[in-house]
Design a protein around this motif. Structure first.
Motif, short mmCIF file in Angstrom:
data_model
loop_
_atom_site.label_atom_id
_atom_site.label_comp_id
_atom_site.label_asym_id
_atom_site.label_seq_id
_atom_site.Cartn_x
_atom_site.Cartn_y
_atom_site.Cartn_z
N ASP A 4 0.82 -1.21 0.00
CA ASP A 4 0.00 0.00 0.00
C ASP A 4 0.85 1.27 0.00
N LYS A 5 2.01 1.23 0.64
CA LYS A 5 2.85 2.42 0.71
C LYS A 5 3.37 2.85 -0.66
N PHE A 6 3.26 1.96 -1.66
CA PHE A 6 3.71 2.29 -3.01
C PHE A 6 2.55 2.67 -3.93
N ALA A 7 1.35 2.80 -3.38
CA ALA A 7 0.16 3.01 -4.19
C ALA A 7 0.23 4.26 -5.07
N ASN A 8 0.83 5.33 -4.59
CA ASN A 8 0.88 6.57 -5.36
C ASN A 8 2.25 6.80 -6.00
N GLN A 9 3.04 5.75 -6.10
CA GLN A 9 4.36 5.86 -6.70
C GLN A 9 4.41 5.04 -7.99
N ASN A 10 5.36 5.36 -8.81
CA ASN A 10 5.59 4.60 -10.04
C ASN A 10 7.03 4.11 -10.02
N PRO A 11 7.29 3.01 -9.33
CA PRO A 11 8.67 2.54 -9.25
C PRO A 11 9.18 2.03 -10.60
N VAL A 12 10.49 2.02 -10.74
CA VAL A 12 11.10 1.38 -11.91
C VAL A 12 10.81 -0.11 -11.78
N VAL A 13 10.31 -0.69 -12.85
CA VAL A 13 10.07 -2.14 -12.87
C VAL A 13 11.09 -2.72 -13.84
N LEU A 14 11.98 -3.54 -13.30
CA LEU A 14 13.07 -4.11 -14.07
C LEU A 14 12.95 -5.62 -14.06
N THR A 15 12.87 -6.21 -15.23
CA THR A 15 12.87 -7.66 -15.38
C THR A 15 14.13 -8.05 -16.11
N ILE A 16 14.89 -8.95 -15.50
CA ILE A 16 16.09 -9.46 -16.17
C ILE A 16 15.92 -10.96 -16.36
N MET A 17 15.93 -11.37 -17.61
CA MET A 17 15.94 -12.79 -17.93
C MET A 17 17.39 -13.13 -18.27
N ASN A 18 18.09 -13.70 -17.30
CA ASN A 18 19.50 -14.01 -17.48
C ASN A 18 19.61 -15.36 -18.18
N GLU A 19 19.97 -15.30 -19.44
CA GLU A 19 19.98 -16.49 -20.27
C GLU A 19 20.92 -17.56 -19.72
N VAL A 102 2.04 0.73 -20.37
CA VAL A 102 1.78 1.91 -21.21
C VAL A 102 0.52 2.63 -20.72
N LYS A 103 -0.54 1.86 -20.41
CA LYS A 103 -1.78 2.46 -19.90
C LYS A 103 -1.56 3.23 -18.61
N ASP A 104 -0.60 2.75 -17.80
CA ASP A 104 -0.30 3.40 -16.52
C ASP A 104 0.73 4.53 -16.65
N GLY A 105 1.07 4.91 -17.89
CA GLY A 105 1.95 6.04 -18.12
C GLY A 105 3.44 5.74 -18.07
N GLY A 127 5.08 -4.42 -31.76
CA GLY A 127 3.69 -4.82 -31.62
C GLY A 127 3.24 -4.88 -30.17
N MET A 128 4.18 -5.14 -29.27
CA MET A 128 3.88 -5.18 -27.83
C MET A 128 3.92 -3.79 -27.21
N GLN A 129 4.14 -2.77 -28.01
CA GLN A 129 4.16 -1.36 -27.59
C GLN A 129 5.36 -0.98 -26.73
N PHE A 130 6.50 -1.64 -26.95
CA PHE A 130 7.72 -1.14 -26.32
C PHE A 130 8.07 0.17 -27.01
N ASP A 131 8.40 1.20 -26.23
CA ASP A 131 8.78 2.49 -26.79
C ASP A 131 10.16 2.44 -27.45
N ALA A 132 11.03 1.59 -26.91
CA ALA A 132 12.39 1.50 -27.44
C ALA A 132 12.88 0.06 -27.30
N PHE A 133 13.84 -0.30 -28.14
CA PHE A 133 14.46 -1.61 -28.10
C PHE A 133 15.97 -1.42 -28.21
N LEU A 134 16.67 -1.71 -27.12
CA LEU A 134 18.13 -1.64 -27.11
C LEU A 134 18.68 -2.97 -27.62
N ALA A 135 19.40 -2.92 -28.72
CA ALA A 135 19.99 -4.13 -29.30
C ALA A 135 21.51 -3.96 -29.34
N ILE A 136 22.20 -4.85 -30.02
CA ILE A 136 23.66 -4.93 -30.00
C ILE A 136 24.36 -3.58 -30.20
#
Length: 195
Positions: A4-19, A102-105, A127-136
């Motif tokens: 609940d303490k994060f309800a009015n915050q927009n934290p960075v959400v980081l997902t790392i899939m370490n191959e 994206v809907k949540d800004g 198509g998934m609405q990523f704003d940017a794609f960092l590649a090689i």
């Protein structure tokens, strides 16, 4: 945990899939000379960490796109066995986690330090609405290759930190590493695989 303490915050959400990463401590207890993966395990105790967990994936070895597809869409590869969804589908109208952010800004960034056309990620991520794609070409591959000649996790993560520091917007950052990508052979790293 009390979220609940994060309800009015927009934290960075980081997902790392370490191959090709595995934490064998999740399978069974084992003894080793030093506490292994100290930093990774310390993240769960960091007060800035809202959620920490592990995922069991439906793929073994190659086919990273399977894990990506399942995570990003919430769909199971069990429903399309033997198929390659990234090659088959137009993701414009397929629900996925990115579109919720994206809907949540949020600004949404996908990252994989390999060719942007691998598994059609350039088309799929758009198509998934990523704003940017960092590649090689968005990484410093010259100064920090991993043991396999592919970008090290360290260099990969340094680039992610830059991305986080250079935005004031809420950020969803999805990263697939490449350091541990095969092939795995004695010629690549002599003595590493046969101890």
């Amino acid at each position: 945990k009390d979220l609940d303490k994060f309800a009015n915050q927009n934290p960075v959400v980081l997902t790392i899939m370490n191959e090709s990463y595995t934490d064998f401590g999740m399978v069974a207890d084992f003894e080793c000379a030093d506490k292994y993966q100290k930093f990774l395990h310390s993240i769960k105790e960091d007060p800035g960490t809202i959620e920490y967990g592990a995922a069991y994936v439906s793929t073994l070895g190659g086919g990273t796109y399977r894990s990506e597809f399942e995570y990003l869409t919430g769909d199971s590869m069990a429903t399309i066995p033997g198929k390659i969804p990234y090659m088959m589908f137009d993701f414009t109208d397929i629900p996925c986690i990115t579109k919720s952010f994206v809907k949540d800004g949020y600004r949404t960034v996908a990252s994989h330090p390999y060719f942007n056309t691998s598994w059609k990620r350039n088309v799929v991520y758009a198509g998934m609405q990523f704003d940017a794609f960092l590649a090689i070409d968005d990484f410093d591959t010259e100064h920090d290759p991993g043991f396999s000649g592919l970008l090290s996790d360290s260099a990969d993560y340094k680039r992610l930190v830059e991305e986080i520091k250079n935005t004031d917007e809420p950020l969803f950052l999805f990263n697939v590493t490449i350091q541990n990508h095969g092939g795995y052979s004695e010629e690549i790293a002599p003595g590493v695989f046969h101890r």
